[in-house]
Design an enzyme around this catalytic site. Structure first.
Site, short mmCIF file in Angstrom:
data_model
loop_
_atom_site.label_atom_id
_atom_site.label_comp_id
_atom_site.label_asym_id
_atom_site.label_seq_id
_atom_site.Cartn_x
_atom_site.Cartn_y
_atom_site.Cartn_z
N ASP A 67 15.72 -18.76 5.55
CA ASP A 67 15.51 -17.92 6.83
C ASP A 67 15.13 -19.10 7.98
OD1 ASP A 67 13.04 -18.40 5.81
OD2 ASP A 67 12.55 -16.28 5.64
N ASN A 137 3.84 -7.40 2.48
CA ASN A 137 4.61 -6.36 2.51
C ASN A 137 5.70 -6.01 1.56
OD1 ASN A 137 6.45 -7.88 3.75
ND2 ASN A 137 6.32 -6.72 5.76
N HIS A 139 8.31 -8.32 1.14
CA HIS A 139 9.55 -9.01 1.72
C HIS A 139 9.96 -10.26 1.17
CE1 HIS A 139 7.56 -11.40 5.39
NE2 HIS A 139 7.60 -12.18 4.28
N GLU A 144 12.69 -7.32 5.58
CA GLU A 144 11.66 -6.39 5.81
C GLU A 144 11.82 -5.36 5.10
OE1 GLU A 144 8.74 -8.00 6.76
OE2 GLU A 144 8.88 -8.76 8.59
#
Ligand code: GLP
Length: 268
Positions: A67, A137, A139, A144
């Protein structure tokens, strides 16, 4: 999923470095998928060390990062390009022209850039070994929760939790991007092997959801349950919420015996 639990984060990094070194030594044109974040920094230190002391050469390596932030350029100290230069590329003999990140410069069409990134990975004959961290979380990359499990490289809007988690890395007055280009979950699943590293107590819940929870877009890392060769390297703190720790240890002992008898086999 192969879950391997180590005493501490240094051992996680050392084992991950063994995986990378094995690929590089075995394959003439190895393709590495790389990750950013604090977790893989110690892996990159180990790789730099191996380069300096064991002559591990990166000259034939092609790399694709997961990313990159949108709205900051490669020279910005917060860019993932900069991160990779500082932690790995500047210290090994990799050809920087063969290191790719999913970049979308201002004015460029992100859909076209996403497709072009997918195409570039294909032209390189796919990723052999994808390094991953995990967000608190759940990801992976910047996929996400609610990301499509079939997603490809595209723009994602970061969640408030991720922005808060990563705000520690930005100064008070510094621009913190809220958008990123990221490989999709399907892109990640295309890699021949995926190696996820997780350390620290704050990852324990996400690790539990990934390994033992339902396959769900609410925990993007759970998609790795669908991968044939997913290896999860944990320290004790990150593994602390897993119910079946003894089984993972036992299964790992059996794997070591099988490897000793029949040789290590990785189908890169
Ligand atoms: C970042 C990255 C992920 C990384 C995760 C965890 O936002 N996009 O690739 O795995 O968050 O980072 P850390 O290792 O710093 O906890």
């Amino acid at each position: 999923m192969q879950v391997i639990i180590f005493d501490d984060a240094q051992q996680v990094a050392a084992n991950a470095a063994e995986w990378v070194a094995e690929l590089i030594n075995k394959k003439p044109n190895p393709v590495l998928g790389l990750a950013t974040g604090s977790t893989p920094i110690s892996l990159y230190q180990q790789l730099v060390n191996k380069h300096q002391t064991d002559q591990l050469s990166f000259k034939n390596v092609i790399s694709f990062n997961l990313d990159e932030y949108l709205g900051i350029d490669a020279n910005n100290a917060q860019s993932y390009r900069h991160f990779m230069n500082v932690h790995l590329f500047d210290h090994v003999d990799i050809d920087k022209n063969k290191t790719y990140l999913p970049i979308c410069a201002q004015g460029e069409n992100p859909r076209e850039q996403g497709l072009a990134y997918e195409e570039k990975i294909k032209q390189a004959n796919g990723v052999d070994l994808q390094i991953l961290g995990i967000g608190a979380n759940g990801h992976i990359g910047f996929n996400e929760p609610t990301s499509s499990l079939a997603s490809r490289t595209r723009i994602k809007t970061l969640t408030q939790q991720t922005l808060t988690d990563n705000s520690r890395l930005f100064d008070d007055n510094e621009f913190q991007p809220t958008l990123a280009m990221t490989m999709g979950i399907a892109t990640i699943l295309d890699a021949r092997y995926v190696l996820l590293m997780a350390t620290g107590e704050n990852k324990a819940q996400a690790v539990k959801n990934m390994v033992a929870g339902p396959l769900s877009a609410m925990c993007p890392a759970s998609a790795l349950q669908m991968h044939e060769n997913a290896i999860v390297l944990l320290d004790k703190a990150a593994a602390s919420q897993l119910d079946d720790q003894e089984y993972y240890q036992w299964a790992n002992d059996q794997n070591i015996k099988i490897n000793q008898e029949f040789g290590l086999y990785h189908n890169y």
